[in-house]
Design a protein around this motif. Sequence first.
Motif, PDB file in Angstrom:
ATOM      1  N   ALA A  72     -12.907 -37.703 -49.129  1.00 20.31           N
ATOM      2  CA  ALA A  72     -11.659 -37.014 -48.808  1.00 20.31           C
ATOM      3  C   ALA A  72     -11.616 -35.640 -49.464  1.00 20.31           C
ATOM      4  O   ALA A  72     -11.098 -34.679 -48.878  1.00 20.31           O
ATOM      5  CB  ALA A  72     -10.465 -37.852 -49.238  1.00 20.31           C
ATOM      6  N   ASP A  73     -12.174 -35.525 -50.683  1.00 25.00           N
ATOM      7  CA  ASP A  73     -12.206 -34.226 -51.368  1.00 25.00           C
ATOM      8  C   ASP A  73     -12.994 -33.211 -50.549  1.00 25.00           C
ATOM      9  O   ASP A  73     -12.607 -32.045 -50.444  1.00 25.00           O
ATOM     10  CB  ASP A  73     -12.844 -34.371 -52.755  1.00 25.00           C
ATOM     11  N   TYR A  74     -14.112 -33.648 -49.955  1.00 27.19           N
ATOM     12  CA  TYR A  74     -14.919 -32.742 -49.136  1.00 27.19           C
ATOM     13  C   TYR A  74     -14.224 -32.426 -47.812  1.00 27.19           C
ATOM     14  O   TYR A  74     -14.222 -31.275 -47.359  1.00 27.19           O
ATOM     15  CB  TYR A  74     -16.302 -33.346 -48.891  1.00 27.19           C
ATOM     16  N   ALA A  75     -13.624 -33.428 -47.207  1.00 26.82           N
ATOM     17  CA  ALA A  75     -12.947 -33.193 -45.933  1.00 26.82           C
ATOM     18  C   ALA A  75     -11.797 -32.196 -46.095  1.00 26.82           C
ATOM     19  O   ALA A  75     -11.530 -31.379 -45.203  1.00 26.82           O
ATOM     20  CB  ALA A  75     -12.423 -34.517 -45.371  1.00 26.82           C
ATOM     21  N   GLU A  76     -11.139 -32.251 -47.237  1.00 24.67           N
ATOM     22  CA  GLU A  76      -9.989 -31.373 -47.488  1.00 24.67           C
ATOM     23  C   GLU A  76     -10.396 -29.925 -47.760  1.00 24.67           C
ATOM     24  O   GLU A  76      -9.533 -29.042 -47.833  1.00 24.67           O
ATOM     25  CB  GLU A  76      -9.169 -31.922 -48.657  1.00 24.67           C
ATOM     26  N   THR A  77     -11.706 -29.654 -47.900  1.00 23.66           N
ATOM     27  CA  THR A  77     -12.154 -28.263 -48.077  1.00 23.66           C
ATOM     28  C   THR A  77     -12.070 -27.468 -46.783  1.00 23.66           C
ATOM     29  O   THR A  77     -12.183 -26.243 -46.792  1.00 23.66           O
ATOM     30  CB  THR A  77     -13.603 -28.206 -48.586  1.00 23.66           C
ATOM     31  N   GLY A  78     -11.915 -28.182 -45.659  1.00 23.28           N
ATOM     32  CA  GLY A  78     -11.843 -27.510 -44.368  1.00 23.28           C
ATOM     33  C   GLY A  78     -13.110 -27.569 -43.554  1.00 23.28           C
ATOM     34  O   GLY A  78     -13.182 -26.968 -42.479  1.00 23.28           O
ATOM     35  N   VAL A  79     -14.143 -28.308 -44.044  1.00 25.70           N
ATOM     36  CA  VAL A  79     -15.366 -28.443 -43.255  1.00 25.70           C
ATOM     37  C   VAL A  79     -15.068 -29.211 -41.976  1.00 25.70           C
ATOM     38  O   VAL A  79     -14.142 -30.026 -41.919  1.00 25.70           O
ATOM     39  CB  VAL A  79     -16.486 -29.145 -44.053  1.00 25.70           C
TER      40      VAL A  79
END
Length: 288
Positions: free
Chosen positions: A259-266
Amino acid sequence: MSNSYISIYQNELIACVDNAVIEDLNKMGDHTSKAIFPKDHNSKAQLVAKGDGVLAGVAFCEFVLQRHGQGVNLSPVVADGVTFSKGALLFYLEGDTQTILSLERFIVNAVQRMSGIASLTSQVQEQIGHTSCKVLDTRKTTPNFRIAEKWAVAIGGGVNHRMGLYDAIILKDNHIDFCGGLELALTKIKAYVNAMDKRIPVIVETRDLKEVDVCLQNPWISRIILDNMSPKESAMAVANINGNIPTEASGNIDLQNVADYAETGVDYVSMGAITHAAPVIDLSLRAV
């Protein structure tokens, strides 16, 4: 989904299924079943869940029976992509007893494996459902079973990466280092792709913001992979890319940090674990 997958990947599915049947039956067949049951003996069996999960593999098993079990009918109770609970009846097999028994292990193995992958994929996608990001699979799959495992990812709500080395170019760290640098590698890749009769996607793995900047000078690239970057670094890269080229986060991503990576906007996160580390869902095929 099932019919389109079979239509697109029919040759790959045929190879997968035929090789699996040969592995188990060779040219001699199932001696135990042939010794006990005459050819005209019919039986009925049911597949029962011994755990919870998302079902995957019904259409795959129907394909198996079309090629190697013409005397057996499969009657679904639960459809591919549907969640089930322990004790659920998933489907029936009815017909030639020898065929049911000779294909039993392959069918059960396939549905257990595919359902485990679909279940984990669904779990990951649920974790990032508040974003527009999608989970991608990788080539970290079981030899000769990749097509089924990637089908399971799609059933679980994920997106398939390339099927193999033949349908997309992914420029990875070793390609870049062996070649002598990203810029030279991209020059060679562009010349190669331009000479192709049919263009294929070009995806580039980057390790830092400097390599991201090199990619931005090549807007013909299909996607930029942010490899082994932290969520903070990934967010900075996404800001620099500014939507000009689709993005993918990759490397050391799991259920705890996806979720942390998804929330970066990728646009995508890729996880080899959804295929290579998915636990199987225990199932049992029982006589009725």
